[in-house]
Design a protein around this motif. Structure first.
Motif, PDB file in Angstrom:
ATOM      1  N   GLY A 263      40.526  67.679 -14.076  1.00  0.00           N
ATOM      2  CA  GLY A 263      41.387  66.534 -14.380  1.00  0.00           C
ATOM      3  C   GLY A 263      42.659  66.515 -13.577  1.00  0.00           C
ATOM      4  N   ILE A 264      42.581  66.960 -12.299  1.00  0.00           N
ATOM      5  CA  ILE A 264      43.760  66.994 -11.424  1.00  0.00           C
ATOM      6  C   ILE A 264      43.606  65.910 -10.371  1.00  0.00           C
ATOM      7  N   SER A 265      44.526  64.980 -10.315  1.00  0.00           N
ATOM      8  CA  SER A 265      44.463  63.909  -9.337  1.00  0.00           C
ATOM      9  C   SER A 265      44.845  64.425  -7.959  1.00  0.00           C
ATOM     10  N   LYS A 266      44.472  63.699  -6.913  1.00  0.00           N
ATOM     11  CA  LYS A 266      44.795  64.093  -5.539  1.00  0.00           C
ATOM     12  C   LYS A 266      46.293  64.173  -5.364  1.00  0.00           C
ATOM     13  N   GLY A 267      46.714  65.277  -4.757  1.00  0.00           N
ATOM     14  CA  GLY A 267      48.124  65.441  -4.454  1.00  0.00           C
ATOM     15  C   GLY A 267      48.980  65.798  -5.658  1.00  0.00           C
ATOM     16  N   ALA A 268      48.348  66.019  -6.851  1.00  0.00           N
ATOM     17  CA  ALA A 268      49.129  66.354  -8.049  1.00  0.00           C
ATOM     18  C   ALA A 268      49.468  67.823  -8.039  1.00  0.00           C
ATOM     19  N   ALA A 269      50.709  68.139  -8.352  1.00  0.00           N
ATOM     20  CA  ALA A 269      51.145  69.537  -8.418  1.00  0.00           C
ATOM     21  C   ALA A 269      51.397  69.914  -9.846  1.00  0.00           C
TER      22      ALA A 269
END
Length: 269
Positions: A263-269
């Motif tokens: 559940g991690i979106s692209k570019g999410a830190a």
């Protein structure tokens, strides 16, 4: 969470840069062994403004003489100071026996070698002048039954940290060496993680850590359940390792798949 990829050699850095530009990777874990001949400025010129970690694979710090360790540390310290890595990690394994290289890396005898390992970990940390993470081994022999218990003592007594490899822990369980649950007390304090594919050796039927296949669904499901159950730390990283199948499309597919599961979106830190 920061998602990373492993930089195997200077030849793979264009692929790493492409994945970062696409927002699929947030940082690069540099394999120090294959870059140590270069000044750190060369790495920075290839990956400007990209967070880096430093992973040492074959330091053989448990086997080298103290003089050899001092020489190696003299090469690595300027790297660490210049690149300011998120973390520096190493392995607790044996590469040689009686002065000769083994055909495969061997798991340590934690009972017999325990005090030597602790002494060498303290020396290696002091020479590098940095906190060190140590990665759990993908056990294929009964020695692995003691690994988690030894790691707990080692990390406490040497003030080191765990780099937890989800795939390696599952490999040990698949090989009927030790259940993943043995690592739960240490996993709760871990902030940095690895995951990779593995294969089943056709003759022995043992799972072998090969880093050349898609991550198994059961490993992804367990990893997802763990991250959902354990509160997030101040910073948390996950490196998706690819060694023998370094192809852009394969890496892209794995990163997208793992981001979706976690559940991690692209570019999410």
């Amino acid at each position: 969470m920061l998602m990373g990829v492993n930089g195997l050699s200077p030849l793979t850095l264009p692929l790493v840069r492409q994945l970062i530009e696409e927002g699929l990777a947030d940082f690069c874990e540099v394999m120090a062994d294959n870059f140590i001949h270069l000044p750190p400025e060369k790495i920075r010129s290839a990956l400007p403004d990209v967070p880096l970690a430093l992973h040492i694979v074959a330091s053989r710090f448990l086997e080298k003489s103290f003089a050899e360790l001092k020489q190696l540390a003299a090469y690595l310290r300027p790297w660490i100071h210049a690149l300011k890595p998120i973390y520096v990690s190493d392995h607790l394994v044996r590469f040689t026996e009686h002065g000769s290289y083994l055909p495969f890396i061997a798991e340590l005898d934690y009972d017999r070698e325990g005090e030597h390992i602790k002494k060498r970990v303290r020396e290696w940390k002091n020479l590098l002048d940095v906190s060190l993470l140590f990665e759990n081994h993908a056990s294929v022999t009964p020695r692995g039954k003691q690994q988690a218990v030894f790691f707990e003592r080692l990390l406490q007594e040497t003030h080191s940290d765990l780099l937890f490899d989800f795939s390696n822990a599952y490999i040990a369980e698949y090989n009927q060496i030790a259940p993943v649950t043995q690592w739960q007390p240490l996993m709760r304090h871990a902030r940095h993680f690895h995951v990779a594919g593995f294969k089943i050796e056709p003759v022995s039927k043992l799972a072998i850590d090969t880093h050349d296949a898609p991550v198994e669904k059961i490993v992804l499901d367990r990893m997802s359940a763990y991250f959902q159950a354990v509160p997030s730390q101040a910073i948390r990283t996950l490196v998706v390792e690819t060694d023998a199948n370094v192809q852009l499309d394969h890496w892209r597919q794995e990163l997208r798949r793992i981001r979706k599961v976690l559940g991690i979106s692209k570019g999410a830190a």
